[in-house]
Design a protein around this motif. Structure first.
Motif, PDB file in Angstrom:
ATOM      1  N   MET A   1      33.875-118.485  13.055  1.00 48.45           N
ATOM      2  CA  MET A   1      33.226-118.977  14.274  1.00 48.45           C
ATOM      3  C   MET A   1      34.224-119.373  15.353  1.00 48.45           C
ATOM      4  O   MET A   1      33.866-119.535  16.515  1.00 48.45           O
ATOM      5  CB  MET A   1      32.310-120.153  13.958  1.00 48.45           C
ATOM      6  CG  MET A   1      31.125-119.779  13.077  1.00 48.45           C
ATOM      7  SD  MET A   1      29.938-118.675  13.929  1.00 48.45           S
ATOM      8  CE  MET A   1      29.173-119.861  15.054  1.00 48.45           C
ATOM      9  N   THR A   2      35.484-119.577  14.977  1.00 50.61           N
ATOM     10  CA  THR A   2      36.494-119.921  15.972  1.00 50.61           C
ATOM     11  C   THR A   2      36.996-118.665  16.675  1.00 50.61           C
ATOM     12  O   THR A   2      37.060-118.600  17.899  1.00 50.61           O
ATOM     13  CB  THR A   2      37.697-120.644  15.313  1.00 50.61           C
ATOM     14  OG1 THR A   2      37.195-121.595  14.375  1.00 50.61           O
ATOM     15  CG2 THR A   2      38.559-121.339  16.344  1.00 50.61           C
ATOM     16  N   THR A   3      37.340-117.637  15.883  1.00 53.29           N
ATOM     17  CA  THR A   3      37.933-116.427  16.455  1.00 53.29           C
ATOM     18  C   THR A   3      36.871-115.381  16.788  1.00 53.29           C
ATOM     19  O   THR A   3      37.137-114.452  17.547  1.00 53.29           O
ATOM     20  CB  THR A   3      38.908-115.782  15.448  1.00 53.29           C
ATOM     21  OG1 THR A   3      38.145-115.368  14.291  1.00 53.29           O
ATOM     22  CG2 THR A   3      39.978-116.774  15.003  1.00 53.29           C
ATOM     23  N   GLY A   4      35.677-115.508  16.181  1.00 52.77           N
ATOM     24  CA  GLY A   4      34.650-114.494  16.398  1.00 52.77           C
ATOM     25  C   GLY A   4      34.812-113.290  15.486  1.00 52.77           C
ATOM     26  O   GLY A   4      33.951-112.412  15.435  1.00 52.77           O
ATOM     27  N   GLU A   5      35.948-113.200  14.764  1.00 54.42           N
ATOM     28  CA  GLU A   5      36.179-112.067  13.855  1.00 54.42           C
ATOM     29  C   GLU A   5      35.175-112.042  12.714  1.00 54.42           C
ATOM     30  O   GLU A   5      34.774-113.083  12.203  1.00 54.42           O
ATOM     31  CB  GLU A   5      37.577-112.176  13.236  1.00 54.42           C
ATOM     32  CG  GLU A   5      38.698-111.733  14.133  1.00 54.42           C
ATOM     33  CD  GLU A   5      40.034-112.057  13.488  1.00 54.42           C
ATOM     34  OE1 GLU A   5      40.426-111.338  12.563  1.00 54.42           O
ATOM     35  OE2 GLU A   5      40.664-113.067  13.894  1.00 54.42           O
ATOM     36  N   GLN A   6      34.824-110.830  12.296  1.00 55.60           N
ATOM     37  CA  GLN A   6      33.905-110.681  11.180  1.00 55.60           C
ATOM     38  C   GLN A   6      34.534-109.739  10.168  1.00 55.60           C
ATOM     39  O   GLN A   6      35.141-108.742  10.534  1.00 55.60           O
ATOM     40  CB  GLN A   6      32.576-110.128  11.702  1.00 55.60           C
ATOM     41  CG  GLN A   6      31.461-110.196  10.698  1.00 55.60           C
ATOM     42  CD  GLN A   6      30.100-109.955  11.349  1.00 55.60           C
ATOM     43  OE1 GLN A   6      29.808-110.502  12.424  1.00 55.60           O
ATOM     44  NE2 GLN A   6      29.274-109.147  10.730  1.00 55.60           N
ATOM     45  N   GLN A   7      34.427-110.093   8.867  1.00 54.61           N
ATOM     46  CA  GLN A   7      34.997-109.199   7.863  1.00 54.61           C
ATOM     47  C   GLN A   7      34.030-109.008   6.708  1.00 54.61           C
ATOM     48  O   GLN A   7      33.176-109.857   6.459  1.00 54.61           O
ATOM     49  CB  GLN A   7      36.345-109.738   7.364  1.00 54.61           C
ATOM     50  CG  GLN A   7      36.280-111.135   6.756  1.00 54.61           C
ATOM     51  CD  GLN A   7      37.646-111.658   6.335  1.00 54.61           C
ATOM     52  OE1 GLN A   7      38.429-110.914   5.750  1.00 54.61           O
ATOM     53  NE2 GLN A   7      37.939-112.903   6.642  1.00 54.61           N
ATOM     54  N   ALA A   8      34.179-107.876   6.037  1.00 58.01           N
ATOM     55  CA  ALA A   8      33.340-107.580   4.873  1.00 58.01           C
ATOM     56  C   ALA A   8      34.108-107.966   3.612  1.00 58.01           C
ATOM     57  O   ALA A   8      35.284-107.635   3.462  1.00 58.01           O
ATOM     58  CB  ALA A   8      32.995-106.100   4.841  1.00 58.01           C
TER      59      ALA A   8
END
Lengths: 474, 474
Positions: free
Chosen positions: A454-461
């Motif tokens: 939620m800080t960087t907005g990055e999403q990973q699987a």
């Protein structure tokens, strides 16, 4: 009609972030107390009125909250008592005659028998006497509990506030005074307060000053006046000394002390000369010198330790060392205080027990940390991980996963319904969630769970196992 | 003459070991609450009387401690009020007529405007309404604070005691009910309570029972009676139902439920048939079944989870799930409770906010842990290391060493004077010190410090560096 909710003036609600920040302060103080071998006690919020009344002077008594007896509290009152009193007391308390105050007090004693504690010191004295056979002396206790005062509410003055006290009773060893200087230094350094001064004095030095100036019987007047130097300046102090009938010769003798300059060693040297004819004064110098020397040997983290001959702090209480701590450039008065007392427990029947203690003003420390923006990041109340909810079966899956994550110490939560994603993300934001897991039917089937930072907005699987490992290392 | 120290009936002093043990309980509860995403709040010890009065029924109001206004509290009282009241109230409260109670109440309202909180629930409701714009819903809060009740003191009933509550407001999701079952199980398992049962019911099932028996308007009478099954037995319940005017037909319909047997599935099946004609009853069955099924999926550590159709717990409050927890073979009643409520905040002006919450009875849990001897060893308040004191120079050396040890997390202390060794060792014993360091001039010169293990009596020589390493690994 519904009540408009509010709380009494001078009291506060603490929201989650407030509690986290206050807990941070209390935990820091507690951990240092504990490392010095202090053990915790707790006393009841209310004491018998007779335990508290008369221990804080008339001004103090007025500020004690008394609790109304339950049931028919009027049953111990005669009609004549009340009519007699009422005809006298239709006035402001401060305008009442001393006789009317007595009448009122006599009624109070019959409709009330308990009172909220005003500080932690008197209950502690009561505790020590009551449990003396269960304690080993020197008894080192700390106590972190709220106290209540019927003070007129104003900025930074509350009717309910916490005190954080540590005391040793049953020893007159100066080593404990050395310890307390270390404790001030360590707690405030841990709290990251940039600069602060530990002021130290000794009541015996004040006695010596009164003696040397030929006004030994005016010791209290002199020290009460000198204690105000900070607030009223030199002229103000001299004015008050005159008003109290201190002789001009004595004032001339004392005045140079108001502007004592130099290092602690230089001040001690001046005072040793000044007090050359006073046995008690020299004893005070000797004690203070010991504490300063030992402090020098042990070393100090951040504190400036300063001998302040004008420091008195409610003199009729202290008998040896006197402490006060001020944070620099904070616009806030003293944040800690303390000193040695010789007969705290005497009033409850245990004579000649020397003690020394200190108190941290948690509310003022809170204000200092707020002003300087010194609270650590993790006191922002937050949630590590929120699982978004896409429907019952997904939620069940997430509930299982969150149970496993909690077992390895991750604070997490599953959104309670399959509301719109926008709403769920807004909730995650409001709760300061660090991560959101997005697990719908596709993700469950493929075994590739989506984790959003939620800080960087990055999403990973991540697979389930990878998710566990990720948070294990977190 | 000195006062003989004592405290009000129904209150307690907590000695260091008591505090350590209570802290252990609170910390365990807090850590589980936190892991489920609950955040802490705190409210003032006293609220405006108007916030509390009328919220707990007449019996509750009587048990609320009211605080006397400070200053001249009689100034708002007219002579006639008092004389009028006094001629009527020279009696036990319970013997007063309702009119006299009103007169007394009217005086109370003028001499008191604040009262100590009676529980954490009403202050929480007030808090939620007052701060609604600062909170994100569903709002999950926990609160661990004392409450006060003017109950007649007796064994295990105190006038001041802690409540440990967790609530979620702003959601009717059954997932939170599933969570609370997990929380009960995890907290009590962590506390090592050997066996306990989580009883669960649903207010809608109780409503269904009243409906099916043709006495829907006697819902409260019926459930209050059934709730006492534990205490008064089947006959007692039937007697009370008759007294309340419940018809014999209805009693015949309800009675078989008192002895409902079998697994939760079997009970649910029986109740589904019983409630076949009641929409609300079937809704209750459905909700309860969901919670039990999810609990089955998530798994349980130690709890026995049991559907108990007679569980009511102050019915006028709960609207959905009802919880109660009992420790087996402890001789102590329920140790936790809770349930769903639908309009807690309505009285303060925020309508239609559903909530669900639970409460841990810390004092009763304390008694269970004491009875079963379940407190961990490290709640025996103790000191890791005491430095014996052989004189000033040795003490200075030990003070330096203890400062280094504290920095690596060792709680330690230097004996404050060079008293006889016997006395110093006795003090070490009394304080449960694990080690005593013996460092005199010889040891300082040789660099071989003596460390005595107080449990085994073994003594070993260590260099300063070895001593640090020893405790680093400790």
């Amino acid at each position: 009609m519904a009540q408009k909710p509010s709380i009494p003036n001078g009291t506060r609600d603490f929201l989650p972030q407030d509690v986290a920040r206050r807990t941070y302060i209390f935990d820091t103080i507690r951990s240092v107390f504990k490392s010095y071998g202090f053990v915790p006690i707790e006393t009841p919020s209310f004491e018998l009125s007779s335990t508290l009344l008369g221990k804080y002077g008339d001004e103090g008594d007025k500020l004690i909250f008394q609790i109304l007896r339950s049931g028919n509290y009027l049953s111990k009152i005669e009609t004549s008592d009340v009519t007699d009193t009422l005809t006298h007391t239709q006035n402001d308390f401060d305008k009442l005659s001393s006789e009317d105050r007595k009448r009122l007090g006599s009624i109070t004693n019959r409709i009330s028998e308990k009172a909220l504690r005003y500080d932690l010191t008197v209950p502690f004295a009561r505790f020590v006497v009551q449990h003396q056979n269960e304690l080993s002396f020197p008894f080192k206790r700390y106590q972190i509990q709220p106290v209540w005062r019927a003070d007129r509410p104003q900025r930074s003055r509350y009717q309910e506030f916490y005190q954080c006290d540590a005391d040793v009773v049953g020893s007159d060893s100066l080593l404990y005074e050395v310890d307390f200087v270390q404790i001030f230094d360590q707690v405030l350094t841990k709290l990251n307060i940039p600069a602060f001064t530990i002021l130290i004095n000794n009541r015996k030095i004040l006695s010596g000053i009164a003696e040397v100036s030929g006004e030994a019987d005016k010791l209290i007047d002199i020290t009460v006046a000198i204690d105000k130097l900070d607030k009223v300046g030199e002229e103000g102090v001299v004015k008050e000394l005159r008003e109290k009938g201190v002789s001009e010769t004595a004032i001339a003798t004392i005045s140079p002390l108001f502007t004592l300059k130099g290092t602690n060693e230089e001040r001690l040297a001046i005072m040793r000369t000044f007090l050359a004819t006073s046995e008690i004064g020299l004893k005070g110098i000797e004690e203070l010198e010991f504490v300063l020397e030992q402090t020098e040997i042990l070393g100090i983290e951040r504190a400036n330790v300063e001998f302040d001959v004008t420091l008195a702090r409610g003199l009729n209480y202290y008998t040896g060392a006197i402490f006060e701590v001020k944070a620099h450039d904070s616009g806030i008065g003293s944040i800690c205080g303390g000193g040695r007392y010789d007969d705290l427990t005497g009033v409850f029947g245990l004579k000649n027990v020397s003690g020394v203690g200190i108190s941290f003003g948690a509310d003022r420390i809170y204000d200092v940390l707020t002003n300087f923006n010194l609270f650590p990041e993790d006191t922002n109340a937050n949630l590590t991980l929120l699982f978004a909810n896409f429907g019952d079966e997904d939620a069940t899956y997430c509930m299982k996963l969150s149970k496993q994550l909690r077992a390895i110490g991750v604070d997490c939560d599953v959104y309670p319904s399959n509301a719109k994603m926008q709403k769920q993300f807004k909730y995650a934001d409001n709760r300061n969630a660090q991560y959101v897991a997005l697990i719908g039917e596709n993700e469950r089937n493929s075994g590739q769970l989506q984790l959003k930072n939620m800080t960087t907005g990055e999403q990973q699987a991540l697979t389930e196992a990878e998710l566990m490992t990720f948070f294990q290392q977190h």
